[in-house]
Design a protein around this motif. Structure first.
Motif: not given
Length: 863
Positions: A482-485, A833-839, A747-755, A459-467
């Protein structure tokens, strides 16, 4: 009585040579007889007219006129009665009023009118002397019923006088327009936003006991169904679906669905009218109805017999003594009607066969199920007139199946083929795990097991990989932590450092102190915290502190709020409810719960301010009140209600606990309470505070938290303090990960705005996709939490959210999304999560659109 009238009519028409003329005259004679007999007998004629399978077609056409063309009052009588009800001259309320009624039935007549402000209305007026006529009709019928009860032994077993007394209440209420207006308003609310069912709005200010003023709706009478531009099969299915929705899900059903009480739009929408007779089911009765038919659908006949007897049968003493014989006979009837003969379903034949067995064992249907029986009979009669080829049980099975967790056979076969090819290693691991493991969280889930569980390799950032090396956008976030991914650098570095220096538990360490400091500063700067291992533990500890403080044991909680898997935490939290909407009662969340704990819980309704007065009534017994301030199941909060709750708890000195295990540090730094400016006495936290590792905590008032701190006097402690323990509480790994996560968020309150921006974007995409396809779907989304429900209803209360929810479609959606590269938990709130991208978001939106298209094609929605 009908048979006697038939014979008389036949004799009168005996000289006629044409059979058609004889039958026509008999129908006319019967119609006249019923009209002369009074409103109750006219009502009987309306019901008989729906049974084209039982009476001649000529009778159906003749008696159908009783549904909307019965005799009406003259103009003078009408105007006098209306002004009497209004208390004003008619022209002071209505700009226009059509004195000639557009419909007239057994109790009332309906007029078209226009209010002074130009709004078109329908005015339903109880005819002159109708209450008195009903009274005398019922006296006559009551005498006949009592006579039958006295003279006929077989009738005596039915206890007809008691049954008739209950039915009499229903009939008398039909002449009370205030009663009808109230029921109409409730059903209007239940169907608000529905794709094809409409109910006229009530104008309460002009309504009275004798008159009901409502929105006027243009439509095609049920008797002219041939004019509707909609396939007959779909129209009949919509009618059946609407009736079943009211019975199974809403618990309040139209009880008189003959063609005169139902209009159609040209495109096939249903307009429900005339709510003088309704059937109301309790939560237990709704559960019983659903569970019985569900067992029949799965051909689990022994279970079906048990459920049928438990929920629908009374006077069971004799049949319980002869259970084996009784159950075998009922089972044969169920098999015949629900399986062997189901393609030619007949409700009247089914009830007749079951009733014969009940009579044999001196038992009978419960009163309410008798009313349900009448609804089914009326629905079947009208639906069959619309579509003579309708398969009643097939449609019923589709409906019942829609509210079950199991995928229908054809769709399951499709999924089997796909996932056997796409995730063979996961399925193999599932099969192996079944030999050694019960995994209630992700595989063998309570109520809703996962048919195609994933086993994750990385698992990395906003994605998971299965077996099997399939990659998915993950919308579960491990149910919240996992709010930060996944594999966030700050958390990974903190964990690696602690592992190198040696893992420590049950000993003091700097990470434990630092995590407590961060939590206290975020939630209660003047307070203290206790650390534990999970949200469930946090709730148990918080409640124990309050019980010690108040020297009381009873807990008040909110219906539908989940506080972990403890007995108290699960009371009234799942899919079964008890009591009324505004005065709910406790019910166990699972088998194995301690009955005393369940009964010692007071249940309130989130959002119902008036219900908080129960706290005042029960204050002397209560230890605390606990709630989710922002229930994740609703993805919203009610600030006004929570302010009122805070006020009354302060007044009564009852500690208020906020369960922010999900929302704490997710919706804002400091939880939902910081958004609302409401401070509880204690807050339970978890998930995010462990940075993805097991962790929980309680934070709040020093007076309460210090009850867990030793006084250094063992005798005093035993009498006044509480024990709190946990071998792994405050361990270095969980605390170090939690400190890293909270510091990064701080330290990064903008995370909530972006979420919030991501949440709004994805929610709009989901809503638009459903709307464009004509699918009823409610998407509640706020501060990264999503709640998606396939229903037309806007839910104020949790039980409203579940009532009408298409569980099957919601669960199936998770598997359809999985086919398109998105992992969504089955029937659970999902999270960003904060790690989810626009893609990632665009991939999710495309997957949702493709999934809806496939679901429509696979028949998961009635449109």
């Amino acid at each position: 009585m009908i048979a006697l009238v038939y014979v008389c009519g036949y004799l009168i028409a005996a000289t006629r040579t044409s059979r058609h003329q004889r039958v026509l005259l008999q129908g006319e004679w019967l119609r006249g007889y019923l009209i002369r007999s009074g409103p109750v007998f006219i009502k009987m004629g309306q019901i008989i007219a729906t049974r084209s399978d039982l009476i001649p077609e000529e009778w159906v056409r003749t008696l159908a006129t009783l549904q909307d063309a019965a005799p009406h009052m003259n103009e003078t009588q009408t105007i006098k009665l209306i002004e009497q009800e209004l208390g004003y001259p008619i022209d002071q309320v209505f700009k226009e009023f059509a004195v000639k009624p557009i419909a007239s039935a057994s109790i009332a007549q309906v007029h078209k009118a226009t209010l002074l402000d130009g709004r078109r209305v329908a005015v339903k007026l109880v005819k002159k002397n109708i209450p008195q006529e009903i009274y005398w009709n019922l006296r006559i019928i009551s005498f006949l019923v009592s006579l039958a009860h006295f003279l006929v032994p077989s009738a005596r077993r039915l206890n007809l006088p008691k049954r008739f007394a209950e039915l009499k209440v229903l009939i008398v209420s039909q002449a009370d327009m205030k009663h009808e207006a109230h029921r109409q308003e409730l059903i209007y609310s239940n169907f608000l936003g529905h794709a094809y069912v409409r109910v006229p709005a009530v104008f309460a200010q002009w309504s009275s006991a004798g008159m009901l003023v409502m929105e006027f709706m243009d439509g095609i009478s049920g008797q002219d169904v041939h004019l509707v531009r909609c396939p007959r099969a779909r129209l009949a299915q919509r009618l059946q679906d609407a009736i079943y929705t009211m019975l199974y899900m809403h618990g309040l059903c139209h009880g008189d669905t003959h063609p005169g009480n139902l209009f159609f739009t040209e495109d096939g929408d249903l307009i429900l009218l005339d709510f003088g007779i309704t059937v109301e089911l309790s939560e237990d009765e709704k559960w019983g109805l659903s569970s019985f038919y569900y067992a029949c659908m799965r051909k689990e006949w022994n279970i079906a017999v048990e459920r049928f007897t438990k929920h629908f049968v009374t006077n069971t003493e004799e049949l319980m003594k002869q259970w084996s014989g009784y159950s075998a006979e009922i089972e044969q009837v169920l098999k015949w009607h629900f399986d062997i003969h189901s393609t030619r379903w007949s409700t009247i034949a089914y009830f007749k066969d079951v009733n014969a067995i009940l009579l044999k064992y001196n038992a009978m249907y419960t009163t309410n199920f008798t009313k349900v029986e009448l609804v089914f009979l009326s629905c079947e009669g009208f639906a069959t007139q619309i579509d003579p080829e309708i398969d009643i049980w097939k449609n019923a099975r589709i409906f019942t199946d829609r509210y079950s967790p199991y995928i229908s056979g054809s769709v399951k076969a499709s999924f089997d083929r796909h996932f056997e090819k796409a995730i063979p290693s996961s399925l193999g691991m599932r099969d192996m795990a079944n030999d050694y493991l019960v995994a209630p969280t992700h595989m063998h889930r309570y109520f809703f097991p996962s048919a195609y569980p994933l086993f994750v390799k990385s698992a990395s950032r906003g994605r998971i990989t299965d077996v099997d090396d399939n990659c998915y956008v993950d919308l579960s976030n491990g149910y919240g932590p996992h709010i930060l991914g996944y594999a966030h650098p700050a958390i990974t570095e903190a964990l690696c450092g602690r592992l190198r220096s040696g893992f420590v538990n049950a000993l003091g360490n700097d990470a434990e102190v630092e995590l407590a400091r961060l939590i206290v500063e975020a939630f209660a700067p003047e307070g203290k915290a206790i650390l534990c291992n999970s949200g469930t533990e946090a709730v148990l500890i918080a409640v124990r502190l309050c019980r010690a403080y108040r020297r009381r044991s009873r807990v008040a909680k909110l219906e539908g709020h989940f506080h972990g898997f403890s007995d108290m935490g699960m009371v009234s939290s799942w899919f079964r409810f008890a009591g009324s909407r505004h005065r709910p009662e406790p019910i166990a969340g699972t088998e194995g719960s301690d009955r005393a704990t369940v009964e010692n819980t007071l249940i309130l309704q989130y959002g119902h301010i008036e219900g908080l007065e129960r706290l005042r009534e029960e204050a002397s017994t209560l230890a605390c009140v606990i709630c989710e301030p922002m229930p994740s199941s609703l993805a919203n909060y009610d600030k006004e209600f929570l302010l009122a709750l805070r006020s009354i708890c302060t007044e009564l000195d009852i500690p208020l606990i906020f369960d922010e295990v999900v929302t704490g540090f997710r919706v804002a730094y400091g939880g939902s309470q910081t958004l609302m400016g409401i401070t509880p006495d204690l807050t339970c936290v978890g998930k995010i505070i462990g940075g993805g590792l097991p962790c929980g905590g309680i934070v709040g008032s020093r007076n309460l938290i210090d009850i867990a701190r030793s006084s250094e006097d063992p005798f005093f402690d035993y009498e006044n303090k509480v024990f709190v323990g946990g071998t792994m509480s405050g361990n270095t790994l969980s605390c170090a990960a939690g400190v890293a996560a909270l510091n990064h968020l701080k330290r990064n309150p903008e995370i909530y705005v972006e979420l919030d921006k991501k949440t709004d974007w994805l929610a709009d995409e989901f809503r638009g996709a459903a709307d464009r396809r004509g699918i009823s779907c409610r998407v509640n989304a706020r501060h990264s939490i999503f709640s998606l429900n396939f229903t037309h209803r806007t839910a104020k209360f949790y039980r409203d959210k579940l009532a009408g929810s298409n569980f099957k479609a919601t669960i199936a959606l998770a598997y359809y999304m999985r086919k398109h590269g998105v992992y969504m938990p089955e029937l659970h709130s999902f999270l960003l999560s904060a790690a989810h991208t626009q893609e990632d978001l665009e991939t999710t939106a495309v997957a949702f659109r493709l999934s809806l298209d496939e679901m429509l094609a696979d028949g998961l929605f009635v449109v």
